[in-house]
Design a protein around this motif. Structure first.
Motif, PDB file in Angstrom:
ATOM      1  N   TYR A  44       0.829  -1.206   0.000  1.00  0.00           N
ATOM      2  CA  TYR A  44       0.000   0.000   0.000  1.00  0.00           C
ATOM      3  C   TYR A  44       0.862   1.255   0.000  1.00  0.00           C
ATOM      4  N   LEU A 101       0.983   4.020  -2.962  1.00  0.00           N
ATOM      5  CA  LEU A 101       0.725   5.441  -2.736  1.00  0.00           C
ATOM      6  C   LEU A 101       1.907   6.282  -3.200  1.00  0.00           C
ATOM      7  N   TYR A 123       2.029   6.318  -6.909  1.00  0.00           N
ATOM      8  CA  TYR A 123       0.848   6.969  -7.490  1.00  0.00           C
ATOM      9  C   TYR A 123       0.970   8.475  -7.401  1.00  0.00           C
ATOM     10  N   THR A 166      -4.797  -1.439   5.840  1.00  0.00           N
ATOM     11  CA  THR A 166      -4.603  -1.014   4.453  1.00  0.00           C
ATOM     12  C   THR A 166      -5.920  -1.055   3.690  1.00  0.00           C
ATOM     13  N   ALA A 167      -6.735  -2.097   3.951  1.00  0.00           N
ATOM     14  CA  ALA A 167      -8.034  -2.171   3.263  1.00  0.00           C
ATOM     15  C   ALA A 167      -8.907  -0.994   3.660  1.00  0.00           C
ATOM     16  N   HIS A 184      -7.502   2.245   2.139  1.00  0.00           N
ATOM     17  CA  HIS A 184      -7.787   2.249   0.704  1.00  0.00           C
ATOM     18  C   HIS A 184      -9.237   2.606   0.452  1.00  0.00           C
ATOM     19  N   HIS A 185     -10.133   2.051   1.305  1.00  0.00           N
ATOM     20  CA  HIS A 185     -11.556   2.315   1.140  1.00  0.00           C
ATOM     21  C   HIS A 185     -11.852   3.801   1.299  1.00  0.00           C
ATOM     22  N   GLN A 223      -9.747   6.278   1.002  1.00  0.00           N
ATOM     23  CA  GLN A 223      -9.007   7.145   0.095  1.00  0.00           C
ATOM     24  C   GLN A 223      -9.521   7.064  -1.340  1.00  0.00           C
ATOM     25  N   PHE A 224      -9.762   5.823  -1.785  1.00  0.00           N
ATOM     26  CA  PHE A 224     -10.123   5.653  -3.194  1.00  0.00           C
ATOM     27  C   PHE A 224     -11.558   5.168  -3.372  1.00  0.00           C
ATOM     28  N   TYR A 271     -10.165   1.933  -8.470  1.00  0.00           N
ATOM     29  CA  TYR A 271      -8.851   1.295  -8.358  1.00  0.00           C
ATOM     30  C   TYR A 271      -7.929   1.896  -9.420  1.00  0.00           C
ATOM     31  N   PHE A 330      -3.446  -1.349  -6.662  1.00  0.00           N
ATOM     32  CA  PHE A 330      -3.562  -1.898  -5.305  1.00  0.00           C
ATOM     33  C   PHE A 330      -5.011  -2.273  -5.043  1.00  0.00           C
ATOM     34  N   PRO A 350      -7.308  -4.303  -1.835  1.00  0.00           N
ATOM     35  CA  PRO A 350      -7.134  -4.853  -0.492  1.00  0.00           C
ATOM     36  C   PRO A 350      -6.791  -6.346  -0.537  1.00  0.00           C
TER      37      PRO A 350
END
Lengths: 311, 361
Positions: free
Chosen positions: A53, A57, A60, A109-110, A113-114, A116-117, A121, A222, A224
């Motif tokens: 992750y 990031l 990215y 991290t999941a 990620h949820h 943030q994005f 994906y 990325f 999860p």
């Protein structure tokens, strides 16, 4: 059948095998160093997912894969520092903390990620490759093995560096002693905690790097739980390799070929459930263990926290 | 904190009264859980979610609402069996990390055999045979790591981990290729009709699997603490050399531990299928095993304490699943919370240990 073994098929197969093998190789090498020093690092899956992750990031936002690798390794080191504090410094149970770190960072991290994005994906651009002159002109194998990102060659080089460190350098001897007879190392005037901490930090960096490779180059994305047990495979590789980095490389390539075979076969139009092929490397390893199973040469003090003066 | 006052006034270890020891344990368990919940709340706050609202919703949905508590108690059944299986293994010093593979294979066998058997025998008999069959498969699945550990000394962490990967893949292969239900397009096994499943308790939706789970974990606890066999297993776990010296057949006991542990993990899979799910879909893997391992560690391998921790895990996951739909916090938050509880409790244990040592010195 002639179609199946066409040049394109074999090329894709071996190229994919290397791509799939590199994260396993890095995780296996990292785990090997921890185990050598007497720390059973079950948290390596957590280090990989944190690296994946953080690496994603980094790549990215900076649009640089190299910065992504750096943040990935840093992510792994952050997880490793928790492990160092709790397991090496405080001497808490390595299996408990390891599973805790794995679950925790898979969850974290999941979750991040949820938020943030959400459900998008974003994809990274394809990695630029370093072509090895002359060698890449070999038919079939050349493009498959010698047209990878520079980090792949560095990972393979690391195998030989580590083999040298373990066999020829004081550091290797210290690591070995920290795993086999930590009290002796202590008497010799070397700090056991520091030696083990070094090993776990290195593991974190390598696992984080492996995770970053998996996300940034292997998948370019990325999701999860992307590591999907790669860290645990690293543990299996490290234990099978019995302290030899070269064996980790061989094992990683074996698993890599099997992982790549599934996709390659589907491209070739043969539809076998991926699960069948994913079983092959494990079956091979179990068969090997059953046939040649003997006392595995694990470090004597593996999993036992070192406490000075304890009996 | 009895030891604090004791050491301050007398300068020696306090006499442990059983009551104060239990109180001490409770403080040492509940305190860290509260700290972990606060830490989890801070993470929620950082993500812009109101933690009070989240926890309130989780407790409401997981514990207080009638449907919620029934779901929670039903969820406990397989988790209790898994906890029982893990306690047997861990107390005997066998690190069975293969619970998920044993669980899933048994689940597939139960899902495949029960509807088939129910075609030509009474459903209660079909359920019993399916249960026994799937338990046997889980035991057989653990035979390879068991024999390798018992007679070759091959580390079981690596073999059980590999057997988990193999078991998950094999379960998928079985669902997709062998036990496929031809009447649906979704790759899954045939479904056991609700009427044929394990009966529900009274007028609720709670599966009677809960009762079996409670029986299993209490039986395991009593076996490990009150029987000669349990004592033998604990000796093997505590000190293998001492066990060999006292004439115990360590290889036999090791195989027995694997069989018991895997059998109980298999029962967990069977109970989940025969009581709740009814079938297995392709790629279904709830990975309960990995989340139950922290619970039995937190319970210090004590069966009764494990029941409480399994209840906590069930409330958090059932409540978390509802909260995911309503408040937009993904279910993985439960995973994170479990991990934080585990780590904070381990640290509390360490501080307590150091404190006791300081009191002794």
């Amino acid at each position: 059948m002639s179609d199946l073994f066409s040049d394109v098929f074999l090329g894709a197969l071996f190229f994919g095998a290397v791509t799939a093998a590199i994260p396993l190789l890095l995780a296996g090498l990292g785990e090997q160093m921890s185990e050598k020093a007497g720390v059973l690092n079950i948290g390596i899956e957590g280090m990989m997912i944190a690296g994946a992750y953080a690496g994603f990031l980094g790549a990215y936002y900076s649009e640089s894969l190299w910065l992504g690798f750096a943040t990935g390794a840093f992510g792994g080191i952050v997880v490793a520092s928790i492990m160092v504090l709790l397991c090496v410094r405080f001497g808490l149970n390595q299996i408990v903390i390891g599973i805790g770190l794995t679950l925790g960072f898979e969850g974290l991290t999941a979750l991040l990620h949820h938020f943030q994005f959400s459900r998008t994906y974003p994809r990274l651009p394809a990695a630029d490759v370093t072509v090895v002159p002359y060698l890449s002109d070999i038919p079939i194998l050349g493009p498959a093995l010698f047209k990878h990102h520079l980090v792949v060659y560095l990972a393979v080089l690391l195998v030989f560096v580590l083999a040298f460190v373990y066999r020829r350098m004081q550091l290797g001897l210290n690591l070995q002693a920290a795993g086999d007879k930590p009290a002796a190392l202590d008497v010799a005037g070397v700090d056991v905690v520091r030696t083990r901490a070094f090993a776990v930090f290195t593991t974190g960096a390598l696992a984080g790097l492996g995770g970053a490779y998996l996300a940034n180059i292997g998948a370019g994305i990325f999701v999860p739980f992307i590591t999907n047990g790669a860290g645990f495979l690293g543990i299996v590789l490290a234990m099978l390799a019995r302290g030899r980095p070269f064996w980790v490389l061989c094992g990683a390539l074996l698993f890599g070929v099997c992982l790549s075979l599934t996709t390659a076969l589907q491209v070739a139009g043969i539809n076998i459930p991926t699960d069948v092929i994913q079983m092959i490397p494990f079956l091979a390893v179990m068969a090997m263990l059953i046939m040649f199973g003997r006392k595995s040469s694990l470090p004597a003090a593996l999993g036992i926290p070192y406490e000075r003066g304890a009996r | 904190m009895s030891s604090e006052t004791g050491s301050a006034t007398h300068g020696q270890m306090p006499l442990k009264k059983p009551g104060s020891a239990i109180a001490h344990r409770l403080v040492l368990t509940i305190g860290p859980i509260l700290i972990a919940l606060i830490l989890g709340g801070l993470i929620l706050l950082a993500l812009g979610v109101d933690p009070i609202k989240y926890y309130g919703y989780v407790i409401q949905r997981g514990l207080l609402s009638p449907t919620g508590i029934q779901q929670t108690l039903t969820r406990m059944a397989p988790l209790l069996f898994l906890a029982a299986g893990l306690i047997v293994a861990f107390r005997a010093g066998v690190w069975n990390l293969g619970a998920d593979g044993q669980f899933l294979l048994a689940a597939v066998i139960a899902a495949a055999s029960a509807p088939y058997l129910a075609d030509f025998m009474p459903s209660w008999l079909a359920v019993i045979i399916a249960f026994v069959l799937s338990t046997a498969v889980a035991v057989i699945w653990s035979l390879v790591p068991a024999l390798l550990r018992a007679y070759q000394g091959v580390n079981e962490i690596i073999t059980t981990l590999m057997m988990t990967f193999l078991g998950v893949s094999l379960a998928n292969v079985l669902v997709k290729l062998v036990f496929l239900d031809p009447s649906t397009t979704v790759p899954q096994t045939r479904t056991l009709p609700v009427a044929d499943r394990l009966p529900r308790l009274f007028d609720t939706t709670i599966s009677s699997g809960l009762i079996f789970g409670l029986i299993a974990i209490v039986a395991v606890h009593l076996m490990m603490t009150r029987t000669a066999f349990g004592l033998k297993l604990r000796i093997v776990g505590a000190n293998t050399r001492a066990a060999i010296h006292s004439g115990l057949s360590v290889p036999h006991l090791t195989v027995a531990v694997f069989a018991l542990s895997a059998g109980l993990c298999g029962m967990a899979g069977a109970i989940d299928i025969l009581g709740v799910q009814g079938n297995v879909r392709a790629d279904w893997n709830p990975a309960y095993g990995l989340t139950v391992i922290p619970m039995v560690f937190l319970a210090r391998f004590n069966g009764f304490a494990s029941i409480a921790f399994v209840l906590l895990l069930s409330v958090l996951s059932i409540g978390g699943e509802s909260a995911a739909r309503r408040l937009g916090v993904p279910t993985v938050f439960t995973l994170l919370l479990v991990a934080i509880v585990l780590i904070v409790l381990a640290i509390a244990e360490y501080i307590d240990h150091r404190h006791n040592q300081a009191a002794k010195a």
